[in-house]
Design a protein around this motif. Structure first.
Motif, PDB file in Angstrom:
ATOM      1  N   UNK A 297       0.855  -1.194   0.000  1.00 45.99           N
ATOM      2  CA  UNK A 297       0.000   0.000   0.000  1.00 45.99           C
ATOM      3  C   UNK A 297       0.890   1.243   0.000  1.00 45.99           C
ATOM      4  N   UNK A 298       0.260   2.389  -0.197  1.00 49.83           N
ATOM      5  CA  UNK A 298       0.983   3.663  -0.077  1.00 49.83           C
ATOM      6  C   UNK A 298       1.665   4.126  -1.347  1.00 49.83           C
ATOM      7  N   UNK A 299       1.374   3.481  -2.498  1.00 48.59           N
ATOM      8  CA  UNK A 299       1.962   3.911  -3.780  1.00 48.59           C
ATOM      9  C   UNK A 299       1.226   5.154  -4.302  1.00 48.59           C
ATOM     10  N   UNK A 300       1.958   6.173  -4.709  1.00 50.51           N
ATOM     11  CA  UNK A 300       1.309   7.374  -5.228  1.00 50.51           C
ATOM     12  C   UNK A 300       0.673   7.088  -6.590  1.00 50.51           C
ATOM     13  N   UNK A 301      -0.563   7.573  -6.762  1.00 47.04           N
ATOM     14  CA  UNK A 301      -1.287   7.435  -8.035  1.00 47.04           C
ATOM     15  C   UNK A 301      -1.167   8.762  -8.771  1.00 47.04           C
ATOM     16  N   UNK A 302      -0.593   8.738  -9.970  1.00 48.12           N
ATOM     17  CA  UNK A 302      -0.331   9.988 -10.699  1.00 48.12           C
ATOM     18  C   UNK A 302      -1.220  10.124 -11.934  1.00 48.12           C
ATOM     19  N   UNK A 303      -1.376  11.358 -12.361  1.00 50.37           N
ATOM     20  CA  UNK A 303      -2.025  11.734 -13.628  1.00 50.37           C
ATOM     21  C   UNK A 303      -3.521  11.416 -13.687  1.00 50.37           C
ATOM     22  N   UNK A 304      -4.190  11.367 -12.540  1.00 47.64           N
ATOM     23  CA  UNK A 304      -5.648  11.177 -12.548  1.00 47.64           C
ATOM     24  C   UNK A 304      -6.346  12.338 -13.257  1.00 47.64           C
ATOM     25  N   UNK A 305      -5.717  13.522 -13.229  1.00 51.86           N
ATOM     26  CA  UNK A 305      -6.314  14.706 -13.862  1.00 51.86           C
ATOM     27  C   UNK A 305      -6.270  14.628 -15.391  1.00 51.86           C
ATOM     28  N   UNK A 306      -5.528  13.665 -15.937  1.00 51.72           N
ATOM     29  CA  UNK A 306      -5.444  13.528 -17.398  1.00 51.72           C
ATOM     30  C   UNK A 306      -6.595  12.707 -17.991  1.00 51.72           C
ATOM     31  N   UNK A 307      -7.408  12.108 -17.117  1.00 56.26           N
ATOM     32  CA  UNK A 307      -8.538  11.287 -17.592  1.00 56.26           C
ATOM     33  C   UNK A 307      -9.597  12.193 -18.210  1.00 56.26           C
ATOM     34  N   UNK A 308     -10.036  11.840 -19.420  1.00 54.95           N
ATOM     35  CA  UNK A 308     -11.059  12.622 -20.128  1.00 54.95           C
ATOM     36  C   UNK A 308     -12.184  11.708 -20.591  1.00 54.95           C
ATOM     37  N   UNK A 309     -13.430  12.162 -20.402  1.00 59.68           N
ATOM     38  CA  UNK A 309     -14.615  11.454 -20.896  1.00 59.68           C
ATOM     39  C   UNK A 309     -14.779  10.067 -20.259  1.00 59.68           C
ATOM     40  N   UNK A 310     -14.256   9.873 -19.050  1.00 59.63           N
ATOM     41  CA  UNK A 310     -14.482   8.669 -18.251  1.00 59.63           C
ATOM     42  C   UNK A 310     -14.642   9.108 -16.800  1.00 59.63           C
ATOM     43  N   UNK A 311     -15.212   8.243 -15.990  1.00 61.04           N
ATOM     44  CA  UNK A 311     -15.351   8.516 -14.550  1.00 61.04           C
ATOM     45  C   UNK A 311     -14.356   7.630 -13.814  1.00 61.04           C
TER      46      UNK A 311
ATOM     47  N   UNK B  88      -8.080   3.556 -22.901  1.00 63.14           N
ATOM     48  CA  UNK B  88      -7.304   4.750 -23.290  1.00 63.14           C
ATOM     49  C   UNK B  88      -6.996   5.606 -22.071  1.00 63.14           C
ATOM     50  N   UNK B  89      -7.972   5.744 -21.172  1.00 62.66           N
ATOM     51  CA  UNK B  89      -7.764   6.571 -19.989  1.00 62.66           C
ATOM     52  C   UNK B  89      -6.898   5.889 -18.940  1.00 62.66           C
ATOM     53  N   UNK B  90      -6.965   4.567 -18.859  1.00 64.31           N
ATOM     54  CA  UNK B  90      -6.083   3.842 -17.930  1.00 64.31           C
ATOM     55  C   UNK B  90      -4.622   4.054 -18.333  1.00 64.31           C
ATOM     56  N   UNK B  91      -4.387   4.179 -19.635  1.00 61.89           N
ATOM     57  CA  UNK B  91      -3.016   4.435 -20.114  1.00 61.89           C
ATOM     58  C   UNK B  91      -2.457   5.758 -19.584  1.00 61.89           C
ATOM     59  N   UNK B  92      -3.339   6.668 -19.170  1.00 64.52           N
ATOM     60  CA  UNK B  92      -2.902   7.971 -18.647  1.00 64.52           C
ATOM     61  C   UNK B  92      -2.481   7.881 -17.170  1.00 64.52           C
ATOM     62  N   UNK B  93      -3.027   6.880 -16.475  1.00 65.04           N
ATOM     63  CA  UNK B  93      -2.857   6.783 -15.014  1.00 65.04           C
ATOM     64  C   UNK B  93      -1.685   5.868 -14.691  1.00 65.04           C
ATOM     65  N   UNK B  94      -1.055   6.101 -13.538  1.00 65.97           N
ATOM     66  CA  UNK B  94       0.044   5.204 -13.169  1.00 65.97           C
ATOM     67  C   UNK B  94       0.213   5.122 -11.646  1.00 65.97           C
ATOM     68  N   UNK B  95       0.517   3.927 -11.181  1.00 64.52           N
ATOM     69  CA  UNK B  95       1.085   3.724  -9.844  1.00 64.52           C
ATOM     70  C   UNK B  95       1.943   2.470  -9.915  1.00 64.52           C
TER      71      UNK B  95
END
Length: 422
Positions: free
Chosen positions: A349-363, A402-409
């Protein structure tokens, strides 16, 4: 009105997002919530099974409705607890403790289905003292063998085994070795139904009911439905093969006798019924009942309800659900779950999740997340679910991926084949 949602997963984030849109809402709280719920509600550090603390808090904050997300508080009797005189005015969304036994005991659920003529697989149940009889029953069945822990096992208490000796060994591990703890003190062994799974969701005020969108989830960790069972790796709604003919059978043979059965047995039930089905040669059979919404199915079902969910839930207290019109978005919705590396076994646990703000047209629905120093970090095995709409499930899935490709941890994993069998 002031509303408290109990839980901390993707399901609760989905409830919070839907309820937050209602003009009837004054204040929204989630206990304990996660990083996602904090953006639409106020998170409250309360244990969902500490009923005394919950009671004191809801009275202090003038809460009008409590929406129970997970099964544990329901099985422990939170509805009955809220029937105390000083709490009776609060509309608690969830069944009574007696109703929650539909999920709390696989054996009780099977007996209920038999009493009300609801189609299900043939079965017998066994305790530790009946181990030999259980092994003999395995020999009577044709493989594969289905072994279910009678009690709650976090969605992981079902084994499907092809080999007779392995099934016997697993039965012993469950009954004698406590493989699933107290949940497997009793084990239900049932015939294997060879078909395709789907889920139907119903909300009921105890008298009338409304059928919500169908969904299909994917439980195994590996692609092609391989590997260990999880809490769910993704879901789609509606189910493409659930045509009008099939849904008529489901309503007449399963939903109606379930709701009528609860009423005839004087079981108080104001909440959601999640019916897990196996479709065999276009005929529906019940695999299991859950007494709350599923996760990740909630993340595709609730976004498709375009009418006021809070208004529908408000009708439960007066048993006036029949006066409500539930409107459904005709588009398809899909969700893909991103999980921690190692899940469903050991994970960090405790891994930083980055680039959530890059998600477009998904929830993005948060499941196992928390805030740490202003950063969103992982806090569970199933971390986030990415939900998208499309004209069909393939188009919706494409957006989610496509939006998962924007997110990373670190060590993020997800299944790339959701909907593969459709």
């Amino acid at each position: 009105m002031n509303v408290l949602i109990l839980g901390s997963g993707g399901r609760e984030h989905a409830f919070a997002l839907s309820i937050s849109k209602s003009p009837l809402l004054k204040k929204l709280f989630v206990a304990p919530g996660n990083a996602g719920t904090s953006s639409v509600a106020t998170n409250v550090d309360l244990s969902i099974t500490d009923f005394e603390a919950l009671a004191a808090w809801v009275l202090e904050h003038e809460i009008n409705m409590v929406v129970v997300g997970p099964e544990a508080p329901l099985v422990l009797g939170i509805y009955d607890f809220f029937q105390r005189e000083e709490l009776q005015h609060i509309n608690l969304i969830g069944p009574s403790q007696q109703g929650a036994v539909l999920e709390g005991s696989k054996e009780f659920a099977k007996e209920f289905m038999n009493r009300h003529g609801i189609p299900t697989a043939a079965y017998k149940s066994f305790t530790k003292d009946e181990l030999k009889e259980g092994m003999a029953f395995i020999e009577e069945l044709n493989p594969p063998y289905v072994l279910k822990a009678d009690g709650l096992a976090g969605g992981k208490g079902v084994l499907i085994i092809n080999e007779t000796e392995e099934a016997k060994e697993s039965l012993e591990e469950m009954l004698v070795g406590g493989k699933f703890g107290a949940a497997s003190n009793k084990v239900v062994i049932e015939e294997f139904l060879d078909g395709i799974e789907m889920s139907v969701f119903v909300m009921t005020d105890g008298r009338s009911y409304k059928v919500l969108p169908t969904a299909k989830d994917y439980k195994r960790i590996g692609e092609g439905d391989t590997g260990l069972n999880t809490g769910g790796m993704g879901a789609i709604s509606p189910v493409p093969f659930a045509d009008e003919v099939l849904m008529q059978k489901v309503e007449q043979r399963i939903i109606q006798p379930t709701i009528a059965g609860l009423e005839s047995e004087d079981i108080v039930y104001r909440g959601f019924v999640f019916i897990g089905l196996m479709i065999v040669d276009k005929e529906p059979y019940v695999i299991e009942y859950n007494v709350r919404m599923g996760d990740p199915e909630t993340e595709v079902v609730l976004p498709r309800i375009s009418s006021d969910l809070l208004s529908h839930l408000n009708a439960f207290a007066k048993a006036e659900l029949d006066k409500e019109e539930v409107k459904i978005d005709p588009r398809s919705a899909t969700t893909v779950m991103c999980v921690a590396g190692g899940y469903p076994e050991a994970y960090d646990k405790g891994m930083e999740i980055t680039d959530l703000d890059k998600v477009e047209d998904s929830i993005v629905f948060h499941a196992g997340t928390t805030l740490n120093g202003g950063k969103v970090v992982t806090n569970g095995g199933r971390v986030i679910a990415v939900t998208s709409f499309g004209k069909d499930f393939k188009e919706a899935l494409k957006k989610s991926y496509q939006n998962i490709d924007q997110i990373d941890f670190d060590r993020m994993y997800y299944r790339r084949d959701i909907g593969f069998d459709l």
